[in-house]
Design a protein around this motif. Structure first.
Motif, PDB file in Angstrom:
ATOM      1  N   TYR A  17       0.732  -1.231  -0.055  1.00  0.00           N
ATOM      2  CA  TYR A  17      -0.109  -0.017  -0.029  1.00  0.00           C
ATOM      3  C   TYR A  17       0.860   1.226   0.137  1.00  0.00           C
ATOM      4  CZ  TYR A  17      -3.774  -3.383   1.045  1.00  0.00           C
ATOM      5  OH  TYR A  17      -4.781  -4.354   0.735  1.00  0.00           O
ATOM      6  N   LEU A  18       1.996   1.061  -0.450  1.00  0.00           N
ATOM      7  CA  LEU A  18       2.950   2.204  -0.511  1.00  0.00           C
ATOM      8  C   LEU A  18       2.316   3.210  -1.352  1.00  0.00           C
ATOM      9  CD1 LEU A  18       5.837   3.491   0.124  1.00  0.00           C
ATOM     10  CD2 LEU A  18       6.693   2.411  -2.010  1.00  0.00           C
ATOM     11  N   ARG A  19       1.901   3.155  -2.440  1.00  0.00           N
ATOM     12  CA  ARG A  19       1.458   4.104  -3.536  1.00  0.00           C
ATOM     13  C   ARG A  19       0.413   5.164  -2.762  1.00  0.00           C
ATOM     14  NH1 ARG A  19      -1.977   1.540  -8.413  1.00  0.00           N
ATOM     15  NH2 ARG A  19      -3.757   0.979  -7.289  1.00  0.00           N
ATOM     16  N   ASP A  20      -0.615   4.331  -1.860  1.00  0.00           N
ATOM     17  CA  ASP A  20      -1.491   4.996  -1.213  1.00  0.00           C
ATOM     18  C   ASP A  20      -1.016   5.922  -0.140  1.00  0.00           C
ATOM     19  OD1 ASP A  20      -3.793   3.524  -2.338  1.00  0.00           O
ATOM     20  OD2 ASP A  20      -2.659   1.920  -1.555  1.00  0.00           O
ATOM     21  N   TRP A  21       0.046   5.475   0.587  1.00  0.00           N
ATOM     22  CA  TRP A  21       0.675   6.458   1.515  1.00  0.00           C
ATOM     23  C   TRP A  21       1.128   7.511   0.853  1.00  0.00           C
ATOM     24  CZ3 TRP A  21       0.271   6.578   6.600  1.00  0.00           C
ATOM     25  CH2 TRP A  21      -0.171   5.405   7.274  1.00  0.00           C
ATOM     26  N   VAL A  22       2.052   7.476  -0.040  1.00  0.00           N
ATOM     27  CA  VAL A  22       2.843   8.395  -1.067  1.00  0.00           C
ATOM     28  C   VAL A  22       1.712   9.491  -1.620  1.00  0.00           C
ATOM     29  CG1 VAL A  22       4.234   9.013  -2.978  1.00  0.00           C
ATOM     30  CG2 VAL A  22       4.818   6.999  -1.486  1.00  0.00           C
ATOM     31  N   TYR A  23       0.690   8.973  -2.242  1.00  0.00           N
ATOM     32  CA  TYR A  23      -0.253   9.897  -2.946  1.00  0.00           C
ATOM     33  C   TYR A  23      -0.836  10.494  -1.900  1.00  0.00           C
ATOM     34  CZ  TYR A  23      -4.336  10.471  -5.567  1.00  0.00           C
ATOM     35  OH  TYR A  23      -5.488  11.129  -6.188  1.00  0.00           O
ATOM     36  N   GLY A  74       0.060  11.174   1.171  1.00  0.00           N
ATOM     37  CA  GLY A  74       1.179  12.338   1.883  1.00  0.00           C
ATOM     38  C   GLY A  74       1.265  13.354   1.138  1.00  0.00           C
ATOM     39  N   ILE A  75       1.935  13.157  -0.162  1.00  0.00           N
ATOM     40  CA  ILE A  75       1.954  14.365  -1.105  1.00  0.00           C
ATOM     41  C   ILE A  75       0.765  15.306  -1.215  1.00  0.00           C
ATOM     42  CG2 ILE A  75       2.589  15.010  -3.410  1.00  0.00           C
ATOM     43  CD1 ILE A  75       4.334  12.595  -3.424  1.00  0.00           C
ATOM     44  N   ASP A  76      -0.359  14.590  -1.398  1.00  0.00           N
ATOM     45  CA  ASP A  76      -1.609  15.577  -1.755  1.00  0.00           C
ATOM     46  C   ASP A  76      -2.059  16.369  -0.623  1.00  0.00           C
ATOM     47  OD1 ASP A  76      -3.461  16.038  -4.264  1.00  0.00           O
ATOM     48  OD2 ASP A  76      -4.687  15.798  -2.342  1.00  0.00           O
ATOM     49  N   GLY A  77      -1.803  15.509   0.782  1.00  0.00           N
ATOM     50  CA  GLY A  77      -2.124  16.252   1.951  1.00  0.00           C
ATOM     51  C   GLY A  77      -1.123  17.546   2.144  1.00  0.00           C
ATOM     52  N   ALA A  78       0.071  17.511   1.905  1.00  0.00           N
ATOM     53  CA  ALA A  78       0.960  18.447   2.346  1.00  0.00           C
ATOM     54  C   ALA A  78       0.789  19.404   1.247  1.00  0.00           C
ATOM     55  CB  ALA A  78       2.468  17.852   2.254  1.00  0.00           C
ATOM     56  N   VAL A  79       0.562  18.990  -0.065  1.00  0.00           N
ATOM     57  CA  VAL A  79       0.506  20.111  -1.094  1.00  0.00           C
ATOM     58  C   VAL A  79      -0.916  20.950  -1.007  1.00  0.00           C
ATOM     59  CG1 VAL A  79       0.107  20.253  -3.521  1.00  0.00           C
ATOM     60  CG2 VAL A  79       1.661  18.915  -2.755  1.00  0.00           C
ATOM     61  N   THR A  80      -1.935  20.339  -0.821  1.00  0.00           N
ATOM     62  CA  THR A  80      -3.174  21.039  -0.869  1.00  0.00           C
ATOM     63  C   THR A  80      -3.300  21.856   0.459  1.00  0.00           C
ATOM     64  OG1 THR A  80      -4.301  19.126   0.091  1.00  0.00           O
ATOM     65  CG2 THR A  80      -4.606  19.226  -2.211  1.00  0.00           C
ATOM     66  N   THR A  81      -2.949  21.469   1.685  1.00  0.00           N
ATOM     67  CA  THR A  81      -3.121  22.157   2.844  1.00  0.00           C
ATOM     68  C   THR A  81      -2.048  23.442   2.660  1.00  0.00           C
ATOM     69  OG1 THR A  81      -3.502  20.222   4.032  1.00  0.00           O
ATOM     70  CG2 THR A  81      -3.027  22.238   5.250  1.00  0.00           C
ATOM     71  N   PHE A  82      -0.819  23.036   2.275  1.00  0.00           N
ATOM     72  CA  PHE A  82       0.230  24.238   1.962  1.00  0.00           C
ATOM     73  C   PHE A  82      -0.369  25.220   1.128  1.00  0.00           C
ATOM     74  CE2 PHE A  82       4.065  26.366   0.733  1.00  0.00           C
ATOM     75  CZ  PHE A  82       4.386  26.982   1.912  1.00  0.00           C
ATOM     76  N   ALA A  83      -1.010  24.657   0.109  1.00  0.00           N
ATOM     77  CA  ALA A  83      -1.238  25.489  -1.094  1.00  0.00           C
ATOM     78  C   ALA A  83      -2.479  26.379  -0.450  1.00  0.00           C
ATOM     79  CB  ALA A  83      -1.938  24.756  -2.114  1.00  0.00           C
ATOM     80  N   ILE A  84      -3.340  26.030   0.329  1.00  0.00           N
ATOM     81  CA  ILE A  84      -4.428  27.010   0.919  1.00  0.00           C
ATOM     82  C   ILE A  84      -3.736  27.787   1.834  1.00  0.00           C
ATOM     83  CG2 ILE A  84      -6.263  26.862   2.808  1.00  0.00           C
ATOM     84  CD1 ILE A  84      -7.344  24.072   1.584  1.00  0.00           C
ATOM     85  N   VAL A  85      -2.833  27.395   2.785  1.00  0.00           N
ATOM     86  CA  VAL A  85      -2.146  28.436   3.661  1.00  0.00           C
ATOM     87  C   VAL A  85      -1.486  29.246   2.913  1.00  0.00           C
ATOM     88  CG1 VAL A  85      -0.219  28.595   5.240  1.00  0.00           C
ATOM     89  CG2 VAL A  85      -1.800  26.829   5.450  1.00  0.00           C
ATOM     90  N   ALA A  86      -0.567  28.952   1.648  1.00  0.00           N
ATOM     91  CA  ALA A  86      -0.058  30.091   1.083  1.00  0.00           C
ATOM     92  C   ALA A  86      -0.971  31.077   0.199  1.00  0.00           C
ATOM     93  CB  ALA A  86       1.050  29.246  -0.087  1.00  0.00           C
ATOM     94  N   GLY A  87      -2.075  30.578  -0.263  1.00  0.00           N
ATOM     95  CA  GLY A  87      -3.172  31.298  -0.974  1.00  0.00           C
ATOM     96  C   GLY A  87      -3.806  32.331  -0.290  1.00  0.00           C
ATOM     97  N   PHE A 119      -6.071   8.328   3.737  1.00  0.00           N
ATOM     98  CA  PHE A 119      -6.651   9.170   4.535  1.00  0.00           C
ATOM     99  C   PHE A 119      -5.532   9.656   5.639  1.00  0.00           C
ATOM    100  CE2 PHE A 119      -8.872  10.349   8.371  1.00  0.00           C
ATOM    101  CZ  PHE A 119      -9.821  11.673   7.774  1.00  0.00           C
ATOM    102  N   ALA A 120      -4.884   8.566   6.234  1.00  0.00           N
ATOM    103  CA  ALA A 120      -3.869   8.729   7.450  1.00  0.00           C
ATOM    104  C   ALA A 120      -2.798   9.542   6.910  1.00  0.00           C
ATOM    105  CB  ALA A 120      -3.623   7.306   7.878  1.00  0.00           C
ATOM    106  N   ALA A 121      -2.435   9.162   5.727  1.00  0.00           N
ATOM    107  CA  ALA A 121      -1.177   9.917   5.197  1.00  0.00           C
ATOM    108  C   ALA A 121      -1.447  11.243   4.848  1.00  0.00           C
ATOM    109  CB  ALA A 121      -0.455   9.381   3.858  1.00  0.00           C
TER     110      ALA A 121
END
Length: 240
Positions: free
Chosen positions: A24-30, A32-45, A162-164
Motif C-alpha cells: 500500500y506504499l503508493r496509497d501512503w505516498v499519494y 501524503g504528497i497531496d495532503g501536504a500540497v493541498t493544505t500548504f497551497a491553502i495556507v500560501a493562498g 486518509f491517514a497519510a
C-alpha cells in the motif's frame, strides 16, 4: 553479494506459502504528497491574499477532513472498481476455457511462442498449463490482460490514503495553531521537510538515490505551493 531474502529450501517454502505481499506504499505516498500540497497551497493562498491566521486555520482544517475523506473515498471506489473488473474478466476467461478450449489453447501457444518457446518445450508448456483450469485461467489473466490475482483491499487503501493525507497535511497549519512568529516562513520550512522526507522514503522502493527522489518531490510540492501563493496575491489585488 548480499541477497534481499534467504534462499534455503525452508525459507523459500515459507515465502511461497505466505504468498505475495500486498503493498500500500503508493496509497501512503499519494495521500501524503497531496495532503501536504493541498493544505500548504491553502495556507500560501490565504497568506498571499493577506487574510488572517484564523482563516488559515479554518480552511486548513476543513481541507484536512473534507479533502482527505474525499481522496480516501475516491481511492476506495477506484480500488474496488479494479477488483470488480478483475472478477469480470476472470469470469469471461473461465467461460472461454470451458466452452472454447481449442481457441484458448491456441492463445496459450501464441503467447509462449512469442516468449521464444518452440517444438517439444512449447507443447509441454501448453499441456502443463491447460491441464488445470485454475492455472490456465490465471495464465490468461496474467499474460493476456496483465492482471495479477494479488488484489488490494479497498478499505486498507482508503485508510492508508486518509491517514497519510491528514498526517502530512497537518504540518503546514501547525505553526498557526501554535501561534509561532513568522508562521508562513516556519510552515514553508516544515512542509518542505515533509516533501523531502516523503520523497526520500519512497526511494527505498525505486532505483533513484534518496536525495534525488527527495528533491524531486520537494520541487513538485513547492511548485504547487508557489502557484497557490501567486494566485492568492493576484486575487488580492483584483479584489482591492
Amino acid at each position: 553479494m548480499r541477497a534481499e531474502h534467504d534462499h534455503t529450501p525452508q525459507a523459500i517454502a515459507e515465502r511461497i506459502a505466505a504468498g505475495p505481499r500486498v503493498n500500500y506504499l503508493r496509497d501512503w505516498v499519494y495521500g501524503g504528497i497531496d495532503g501536504a500540497v493541498t493544505t500548504f497551497a491553502i495556507v500560501a493562498g490565504v497568506v498571499g491574499a493577506e487574510l488572517s491566521s484564523k482563516v488559515v486555520l479554518i480552511l486548513g482544517a476543513a481541507n484536512l477532513l473534507a479533502d482527505g475523506f474525499s481522496m480516501a473515498a475516491a481511492n476506495f471506489s477506484g480500488t474496488k472498481t479494479e477488483i470488480d473488473d478483475y472478477k469480470r474478466i476472470k469470469r469471461i476467461e473461465e467461460r472461454h476455457v470451458e466452452h472454447f478450449p481449442d481457441g484458448e489453447r491456441e492463445e496459450v501457444r501464441q503467447i509462449f511462442q512469442a516468449k521464444g518457446l518452440e517444438g517439444h518445450y512449447l507443447d509441454k508448456a501448453i499441456d502443463v498449463i491447460t491441464h488445470r483450469k485454475d492455472l490456465w485461467v490465471d495464465t490468461m489473466l496474467s499474460e493476456e490482460y496483465g492482471l495479477t490475482h494479488t488484489l488490494r483491499s479497498p478499505l486498507k487503501a482508503a485508510l492508508a490514503t486518509f491517514a497519510a493525507f491528514v498526517l502530512a497535511g497537518f504540518v503546514p497549519i501547525l505553526p498557526f495553531i501554535l501561534g509561532l512568529p513568522a508562521s508562513i516562513g516556519v510552515a514553508t520550512v516544515m512542509t518542505a521537510l515533509v516533501f523531502f522526507f516523503i520523497g526520500s522514503v519512497k526511494s527505498r522502493w525505486s532505483m533513484q538515490r534518496w536525495w534525488v527522489s527527495g528533491f524531486e518531490t520537494l520541487g513538485i510540492g513547492l511548485g504547487a505551493a508557489g502557484l497557490a501563493y501567486g494566485i492568492g496575491w493576484v486575487l488580492k489585488d483584483i479584489g482591492g
